[in-house]
Design a protein around this motif. Structure first.
Motif, PDB file in Angstrom:
ATOM      1  N   ILE A 122      -6.667   9.460   7.340  1.00 36.63           N
ATOM      2  CA  ILE A 122      -6.062   9.621   8.667  1.00 36.63           C
ATOM      3  C   ILE A 122      -4.623  10.105   8.504  1.00 36.63           C
ATOM      4  O   ILE A 122      -3.803   9.440   7.870  1.00 36.63           O
ATOM      5  CB  ILE A 122      -6.089   8.290   9.448  1.00 36.63           C
ATOM      6  N   GLY A 123      -4.342  11.283   9.082  1.00 37.34           N
ATOM      7  CA  GLY A 123      -2.976  11.811   9.012  1.00 37.34           C
ATOM      8  C   GLY A 123      -2.522  12.100   7.608  1.00 37.34           C
ATOM      9  O   GLY A 123      -1.346  11.857   7.282  1.00 37.34           O
ATOM     10  N   GLY A 124      -3.438  12.578   6.763  1.00 34.27           N
ATOM     11  CA  GLY A 124      -3.071  12.877   5.386  1.00 34.27           C
ATOM     12  C   GLY A 124      -2.824  11.646   4.537  1.00 34.27           C
ATOM     13  O   GLY A 124      -2.197  11.733   3.479  1.00 34.27           O
ATOM     14  N   GLY A 125      -3.305  10.483   5.006  1.00 33.46           N
ATOM     15  CA  GLY A 125      -3.113   9.243   4.252  1.00 33.46           C
ATOM     16  C   GLY A 125      -1.886   8.454   4.643  1.00 33.46           C
ATOM     17  O   GLY A 125      -1.713   7.313   4.200  1.00 33.46           O
ATOM     18  N   TRP A 126      -1.020   9.044   5.488  1.00 36.06           N
ATOM     19  CA  TRP A 126       0.217   8.348   5.847  1.00 36.06           C
ATOM     20  C   TRP A 126      -0.038   7.154   6.771  1.00 36.06           C
ATOM     21  O   TRP A 126       0.720   6.178   6.737  1.00 36.06           O
ATOM     22  CB  TRP A 126       1.180   9.320   6.528  1.00 36.06           C
ATOM     23  N   VAL A 127      -1.091   7.207   7.584  1.00 38.12           N
ATOM     24  CA  VAL A 127      -1.397   6.070   8.455  1.00 38.12           C
ATOM     25  C   VAL A 127      -1.782   4.856   7.623  1.00 38.12           C
ATOM     26  O   VAL A 127      -1.295   3.731   7.845  1.00 38.12           O
ATOM     27  CB  VAL A 127      -2.518   6.441   9.445  1.00 38.12           C
ATOM     28  N   GLU A 128      -2.657   5.061   6.641  1.00 39.63           N
ATOM     29  CA  GLU A 128      -3.030   3.950   5.758  1.00 39.63           C
ATOM     30  C   GLU A 128      -1.829   3.459   4.952  1.00 39.63           C
ATOM     31  O   GLU A 128      -1.639   2.251   4.769  1.00 39.63           O
ATOM     32  CB  GLU A 128      -4.139   4.389   4.798  1.00 39.63           C
TER      33      GLU A 128
ATOM     34  N   SER B 161       2.574   3.184  -8.148  1.00 43.47           N
ATOM     35  CA  SER B 161       1.314   3.904  -8.338  1.00 43.47           C
ATOM     36  C   SER B 161       0.240   3.405  -7.375  1.00 43.47           C
ATOM     37  O   SER B 161      -0.566   4.196  -6.865  1.00 43.47           O
ATOM     38  CB  SER B 161       0.836   3.746  -9.783  1.00 43.47           C
ATOM     39  N   SER B 162       0.230   2.105  -7.091  1.00 44.13           N
ATOM     40  CA  SER B 162      -0.757   1.569  -6.151  1.00 44.13           C
ATOM     41  C   SER B 162      -0.519   2.090  -4.744  1.00 44.13           C
ATOM     42  O   SER B 162      -1.469   2.461  -4.036  1.00 44.13           O
ATOM     43  CB  SER B 162      -0.708   0.037  -6.163  1.00 44.13           C
ATOM     44  N   MET B 163       0.741   2.129  -4.329  1.00 44.20           N
ATOM     45  CA  MET B 163       1.051   2.642  -2.995  1.00 44.20           C
ATOM     46  C   MET B 163       0.690   4.121  -2.881  1.00 44.20           C
ATOM     47  O   MET B 163       0.136   4.564  -1.873  1.00 44.20           O
ATOM     48  CB  MET B 163       2.536   2.431  -2.694  1.00 44.20           C
ATOM     49  N   TRP B 164       1.005   4.907  -3.918  1.00 41.80           N
ATOM     50  CA  TRP B 164       0.699   6.332  -3.862  1.00 41.80           C
ATOM     51  C   TRP B 164      -0.813   6.571  -3.887  1.00 41.80           C
ATOM     52  O   TRP B 164      -1.306   7.510  -3.263  1.00 41.80           O
ATOM     53  CB  TRP B 164       1.368   7.046  -5.015  1.00 41.80           C
ATOM     54  N   ALA B 165      -1.563   5.734  -4.603  1.00 42.96           N
ATOM     55  CA  ALA B 165      -3.020   5.875  -4.635  1.00 42.96           C
ATOM     56  C   ALA B 165      -3.619   5.609  -3.260  1.00 42.96           C
ATOM     57  O   ALA B 165      -4.590   6.255  -2.858  1.00 42.96           O
ATOM     58  CB  ALA B 165      -3.615   4.920  -5.671  1.00 42.96           C
ATOM     59  N   ILE B 166      -3.044   4.654  -2.517  1.00 42.98           N
ATOM     60  CA  ILE B 166      -3.521   4.383  -1.162  1.00 42.98           C
ATOM     61  C   ILE B 166      -3.256   5.589  -0.261  1.00 42.98           C
ATOM     62  O   ILE B 166      -4.095   5.976   0.564  1.00 42.98           O
ATOM     63  CB  ILE B 166      -2.845   3.120  -0.604  1.00 42.98           C
ATOM     64  N   LYS B 167      -2.101   6.216  -0.425  1.00 40.48           N
ATOM     65  CA  LYS B 167      -1.780   7.384   0.384  1.00 40.48           C
ATOM     66  C   LYS B 167      -2.733   8.547   0.072  1.00 40.48           C
ATOM     67  O   LYS B 167      -3.216   9.245   0.973  1.00 40.48           O
ATOM     68  CB  LYS B 167      -0.326   7.790   0.132  1.00 40.48           C
ATOM     69  N   GLN B 168      -3.029   8.751  -1.209  1.00 40.47           N
ATOM     70  CA  GLN B 168      -3.895   9.865  -1.598  1.00 40.47           C
ATOM     71  C   GLN B 168      -5.340   9.648  -1.167  1.00 40.47           C
ATOM     72  O   GLN B 168      -6.048  10.601  -0.846  1.00 40.47           O
ATOM     73  CB  GLN B 168      -3.833  10.076  -3.108  1.00 40.47           C
ATOM     74  N   SER B 169      -5.784   8.401  -1.159  1.00 37.13           N
ATOM     75  CA  SER B 169      -7.168   8.115  -0.785  1.00 37.13           C
ATOM     76  C   SER B 169      -7.361   7.995   0.718  1.00 37.13           C
ATOM     77  O   SER B 169      -8.476   7.870   1.198  1.00 37.13           O
ATOM     78  CB  SER B 169      -7.643   6.827  -1.454  1.00 37.13           C
TER      79      SER B 169
END
Length: 436
Positions: free
Chosen positions: A214-220, A203-211
């Motif tokens: 850059i590049g739809g969150g995939w860069v972060e 859930s933490s990894m997915w929250a970082i992607k959603q927030s």
């Protein structure tokens, strides 16, 4: 590691132990989602979604697998047991009775374990009362409009029922951990902590992607994964590092038989204190903010604490946190490893360090080496613990960063120890012998 697990599942008795351990983990996670009676589940879910800053109760919430802020029956998690174990370990150095029990072997250790259980229940009652009182007053989720509706009924009977339920949940967790230790694989308490922390990673990894922006969150997302891999490699490297001090035992003739004459070593780990200094420093830094929140004071000291000791990205907070970790690393090593006792035991059994005289010179040498290797260990702990705070500045969020501080230290440490135990049991069962 994967081959070791595959061979373990091919061994019938090890397969039973692994399946039993996994079953207890599933049961533990199931209890972490059952709310305690008297709590408005709808209000809790809304406040959890709206409130992102739970740093004040972040440590307890980490060890409970997110169950604290959801007010479930396992809300306290394993934290009361950890606190009780640390207190008993510290008191062993101070109280002669406990020190004598520690030296009695298995019987004395069983007595200390019983004292730890009693203290765990007392701490669970104390912490449960504090959390229920905080939740009923609306201070658990500051800034949430539904915070005052989390506990609709604030009668004495209802509050007492909630506290008893949370205390019983802690007792059940303690029992489940002991079941894993007796009938499963690895240390039960450590594996339950591992389960709580690892359950929050997806859930933490997915929250970082959603927030991410850059590049739809995939860069972060990929940046956090890369940082996580580097941090895990660094933790494994340092956790496995040790200074081996050679010890030689002289030959002794007892009757017609010769004893001794062997060589061994004393392993001194670079991180001798483990994750304890991080827990101590985190708990100590929560106290000022907790006092301000409970007293709701507007004095000058309270305003200064709110400005400097509530948010983890403040330089004063980060510097204080780092210095406290370094201090507690030396403090815990000093009380957990006694060079004079080790030197006396070596002298009693005819052991000596080559080039060092037995007795007091040996104790001074051990103390010198231990101090030298504790410095890099304490600095390493401080840097690892600052990773979530650096992530707060870099990514704008702290609670969703999974590869930081306490979580990685515990996950990697418990994972390494569990794999070592599985491999040792595989060697006992699959020993091929000298003749093939």
């Amino acid at each position: 590691m994967l081959s070791a697990f595959a061979r373990a599942f091919q061994t019938p008795d090890l397969r039973k132990k692994l399946l039993f351990t996994l079953g207890i983990m599933v049961l533990f996670r199931l209890g972490s989602h059952i709310p305690i009676p008297g709590v408005s589940f709808t209000a809790v879910n809304e406040c959890v979604k709206e409130t992102k800053n739970n740093g004040l109760f972040g440590l307890v919430n980490l060890f409970s697998g997110g169950a604290l802020l959801q007010l479930t029956i396992f809300a306290l998690g394993i934290m009361p047991y950890i606190t009780a174990s640390i207190i008993l370990q510290l008191l062993t150095v101070v109280i002669p009775r406990l020190e004598a029990l520690k030296k009695e072997g298995q019987a004395g250790q069983a007595k200390i374990t019983q004292y730890t259980r009693y203290l765990t229940i007392a701490l669970a009652v104390l912490q449960g009362t504090g959390i229920v009182a905080t939740a009923s007053s609306g201070a658990l989720f500051s800034g949430c409009p539904l915070a005052n509706q989390i506990v609709p009924d604030t009668s004495v009977f209802r509050i007492a029922t909630m506290v008893i339920t949370m205390t019983a949940g802690t007792t059940v967790i303690m029992w489940l951990g002991e079941l894993i230790t007796d009938r499963g694989i690895g240390n039960g308490m450590s594996l339950l902590i591992f389960t709580s922390i690892a359950a929050q990673f997806p859930s933490s990894m997915w929250a970082i992607k959603q927030s991410g922006t850059i590049g739809g969150g995939w860069v972060e997302f990929l940046s956090v994964v890369a940082v996580g891999v580097i941090v895990v490699m660094l933790v494994i490297f340092v956790e496995q590092a040790q200074r081996r001090i050679p010890v030689q035992y002289a030959k002794r003739m007892i009757g017609r038989r010769a004893f001794g004459g062997t060589s061994t070593y004393i392993p001194l780990k670079v991180n001798q204190a483990g994750v304890i200094p991080v827990i101590f420093a985190s708990s100590l830094l929560y106290i000022p903010a907790l006092v301000v929140q409970l007293t709701n004071s507007q004095a000058g000291w309270a305003v200064w604490i709110k400005q400097n000791f509530v948010k983890g990205d403040h330089p004063i907070y980060m510097a204080t946190y780092f210095l406290l970790i370094v201090f507690f690393a030396f403090f815990y090593v000093a009380i957990s490893f006694n060079p004079e006792e080790v030197a006396d035991n070596m002298k009693k059994y005819g052991g000596f360090i080559p080039g060092i005289r037995a007795g007091r010179p040996t104790a001074e040498y051990l103390n010198y080496v231990l101090t030298r290797i504790t410095w890099p260990g304490s600095l390493y702990l401080g840097l690892i613990a600052l990773i979530p705070m650096i992530a707060l500045v870099a990514f704008g969020q702290q609670t969703n960063f999974p590869f930081g501080g306490t979580s990685v230290l515990i996950v990697v440490g418990v994972g390494l120890e569990t794999v070592k135990q599985i491999e040792s049991q595989l060697q006992q069962r699959n020993y091929e012998g000298f003749l093939r």
